[in-house]
Design an enzyme around this catalytic site. Structure first.
Site, PDB file in Angstrom:
ATOM      1  N   CYS A 129       0.800  -1.236   0.000  1.00 39.84           N
ATOM      2  CA  CYS A 129       0.000   0.000   0.000  1.00 39.84           C
ATOM      3  C   CYS A 129       0.831   1.283   0.000  1.00 39.84           C
ATOM      4  O   CYS A 129       0.370   2.324  -0.446  1.00 39.84           O
ATOM      5  CB  CYS A 129      -1.002   0.005   1.150  1.00 39.84           C
ATOM      6  SG  CYS A 129      -0.265   0.007   2.776  1.00 39.84           S
ATOM      7  N   LYS A 203      -5.220  -8.528  12.078  1.00 39.14           N
ATOM      8  CA  LYS A 203      -5.089  -7.095  11.810  1.00 39.14           C
ATOM      9  C   LYS A 203      -6.473  -6.550  11.481  1.00 39.14           C
ATOM     10  O   LYS A 203      -7.099  -6.947  10.491  1.00 39.14           O
ATOM     11  CB  LYS A 203      -4.138  -6.872  10.635  1.00 39.14           C
ATOM     12  CG  LYS A 203      -4.047  -5.406  10.240  1.00 39.14           C
ATOM     13  CD  LYS A 203      -2.922  -5.156   9.265  1.00 39.14           C
ATOM     14  CE  LYS A 203      -2.936  -3.720   8.787  1.00 39.14           C
ATOM     15  NZ  LYS A 203      -1.824  -3.425   7.888  1.00 39.14           N
ATOM     16  N   GLU A 241      -7.883 -16.607  12.141  1.00 36.70           N
ATOM     17  CA  GLU A 241      -6.802 -16.023  11.324  1.00 36.70           C
ATOM     18  C   GLU A 241      -5.431 -16.442  11.878  1.00 36.70           C
ATOM     19  O   GLU A 241      -4.524 -16.789  11.126  1.00 36.70           O
ATOM     20  CB  GLU A 241      -6.880 -14.485  11.347  1.00 36.70           C
ATOM     21  CG  GLU A 241      -8.008 -13.888  10.526  1.00 36.70           C
ATOM     22  CD  GLU A 241      -7.619 -13.667   9.066  1.00 36.70           C
ATOM     23  OE1 GLU A 241      -6.517 -14.079   8.664  1.00 36.70           O
ATOM     24  OE2 GLU A 241      -8.444 -13.092   8.326  1.00 36.70           O
ATOM     25  N   LYS A 256      -3.130  -6.453  16.068  1.00 35.79           N
ATOM     26  CA  LYS A 256      -2.970  -5.045  15.714  1.00 35.79           C
ATOM     27  C   LYS A 256      -4.330  -4.431  15.418  1.00 35.79           C
ATOM     28  O   LYS A 256      -5.089  -5.030  14.663  1.00 35.79           O
ATOM     29  CB  LYS A 256      -2.082  -4.974  14.469  1.00 35.79           C
ATOM     30  CG  LYS A 256      -1.913  -3.588  13.913  1.00 35.79           C
ATOM     31  CD  LYS A 256      -1.141  -3.660  12.640  1.00 35.79           C
ATOM     32  CE  LYS A 256      -1.146  -2.262  12.041  1.00 35.79           C
ATOM     33  NZ  LYS A 256      -0.618  -2.239  10.712  1.00 35.79           N
ATOM     34  N   SER A 282      -0.171   3.853  15.300  1.00 38.71           N
ATOM     35  CA  SER A 282       0.017   5.300  15.220  1.00 38.71           C
ATOM     36  C   SER A 282      -1.079   6.083  15.956  1.00 38.71           C
ATOM     37  O   SER A 282      -0.781   7.030  16.695  1.00 38.71           O
ATOM     38  CB  SER A 282       0.059   5.728  13.751  1.00 38.71           C
ATOM     39  OG  SER A 282      -1.112   5.317  13.066  1.00 38.71           O
TER      40      SER A 282
HETATM   41  C1  PBG Z   1       0.480  -1.483   5.878  1.00 36.57           C
HETATM   42  C2  PBG Z   1       0.490  -1.097   7.312  1.00 36.57           C
HETATM   43  C3  PBG Z   1      -0.338  -0.193   8.009  1.00 36.57           C
HETATM   44  C4  PBG Z   1       0.157  -0.131   9.318  1.00 36.57           C
HETATM   45  C5  PBG Z   1       1.242  -1.002   9.381  1.00 36.57           C
HETATM   46  N1  PBG Z   1       1.417  -1.599   8.150  1.00 36.57           N
HETATM   47  C6  PBG Z   1      -1.450   0.660   7.546  1.00 36.57           C
HETATM   48  C7  PBG Z   1      -2.715   0.109   7.102  1.00 36.57           C
HETATM   49  O1  PBG Z   1      -2.989  -1.085   7.126  1.00 36.57           O
HETATM   50  O2  PBG Z   1      -3.491   0.950   6.641  1.00 36.57           O
HETATM   51  C8  PBG Z   1      -0.380   0.747  10.418  1.00 36.57           C
HETATM   52  C9  PBG Z   1       0.566   1.023  11.521  1.00 36.57           C
HETATM   53  C10 PBG Z   1       0.190   2.162  12.404  1.00 36.57           C
HETATM   54  O3  PBG Z   1      -0.922   2.720  12.348  1.00 36.57           O
HETATM   55  O4  PBG Z   1       1.041   2.537  13.223  1.00 36.57           O
HETATM   56  N2  PBG Z   1      -0.629  -2.162   5.424  1.00 36.57           N
END
Ligand code: PBG
Length: 330
Positions: A129, A203, A241, A256, A282
């Protein structure tokens, strides 16, 4: 003398007795948190020199490759064993080819970091992505949905190029079905049978990735990721999963985000015996930092309590943007 036959037992007071001094508190403390439990994420921007602050993540920067030596030294000094790498390429395309370019930004960064400190454990995030022009995690079908099966060989190729550059752990975060098998087979046949996979197994499709998508410039240009990331309402499906990824050959699994999913983390920890990681993402970082900057929360206590809660829920490893600041005051 007390007549023990007639005496009534006093109500138990042992809980407060065990909290009387910091010495006693530390003797009965169940959960430890140490720098060795932490993994620090880095955003490396192609063509950038120096650092560029990420406004929605106070205290975090996008960095140029020229900063990697300094980062490797900081982490060694702080006792943080590992980094997780994200790249911002110079240009993007439909297939996300920057992710698996042999001289891609992350591949270059791994070589630099390993030169600076061969002991540093480098974890490579595998996803398209950040590299696709449309911002989705794989190439698209005509109806605009992600083509799961066409994504698998690209993820596998990404993993191999990262391993060739010296990456120690491959961490697929895309949530395509079958990706752990595809990556394992590709690594094995390219001579990387010893490279472990840390799968982002559970995730969730989360609002808490918002600041990351600013930082990594990876927001989808249309639609959202609900077609491939998990529904926040589902805990049992998360366990499925995780079980699937372990069957496919994942050596470690991740939950996550962390805080809104501590119940899932606990259930995963209770069911599997492989190492479990949690990603304190984040948005979790930004909301804490915003409150801290406003003086609404005490920085040290709020961060200690947050990271301890993730350990208490069962994480062996925590991926967190707080890693350096936390480790610096130990
Ligand atoms: C890539 C990815 C993401 C995050 C880690 N790897 C973003 C998403 O899935 O949109 C998010 C990490 C974070 O928010 O700190 N797919």
């Amino acid at each position: 003398m007390l007549d023990w036959k007639t005496v009534e037992l006093p109500p138990f007071k042992r809980h407060r007795r065990l909290r009387r001094s910091s010495g006693i508190r530390s003797m009965v403390r169940e959960t430890d948190l140490a720098p060795r439990n932490l993994i620090y994420p880095l955003f490396i921007e192609a063509g950038l020199q120096g650092r560029s602050p990420i406004l929605s993540m106070p205290g975090q920067d996008r960095i140029g490759v020229d900063q990697l030596n300094a980062e490797a030294n900081d982490l060694a000094r702080l006792g943080i064993p590992a980094v997780l790498l994200f790249g911002l390429p110079v240009s993007k395309d439909d297939l996300g080819s920057g992710a698996y370019a042999r001289d891609g930004i992350v591949q270059q960064s791994i070589r630099r970091l390993k030169e600076a400190n061969p002991e540093l454990v480098v974890v490579g995030d595998v996803c398209l992505c950040e590299y696709t022009s449309h911002g989705h995690c794989g190439p698209l079908l005509p109806d605009g949905s992600v083509d799961n099966d066409a994504t698998l060989p690209l993820l596998a190729e990404t993993a191999v190029t990262l391993a060739e550059a010296g990456c120690d752990i491959i961490a697929p975060s895309d949530m395509m079905d079958g990706r752990v098998t595809a990556i394992r087979l590709a690594l094995d046949s390219a001579g990387f049978a010893q490279t472990p996979i840390l799968s982002y197994a559970a995730k969730f499709s989360s609002a808490f990735y918002g600041p990351f998508r600013d930082a990594a410039d990876s927001a989808p240009q249309f639609g959202d990721r609900r077609g491939y990331q998990m529904d926040p309402a589902n805990a049992r499906m998360a366990l499925d999963e995780v079980a699937t990824d372990i069957q496919e050959g994942a050596d470690m699994v991740m939950v996550k985000p962390a805080l809104p999913y501590l119940d899932v983390l606990r259930q995963v920890r209770d069911r599997v015996d492989v190492p479990v990681a949690a990603y304190n993402v984040s948005g979790e970082y930004s909301m804490l930092m915003a409150a801290i900057q406003n003086g609404w929360l005490d920085e040290h206590r709020a961060i200690d309590e947050t990271l301890t809660s993730i350990r208490r829920a069962g994480a062996d490893m925590i991926i967190t943007y707080h890693a350096k600041q936390w480790a610096a005051r130990q």
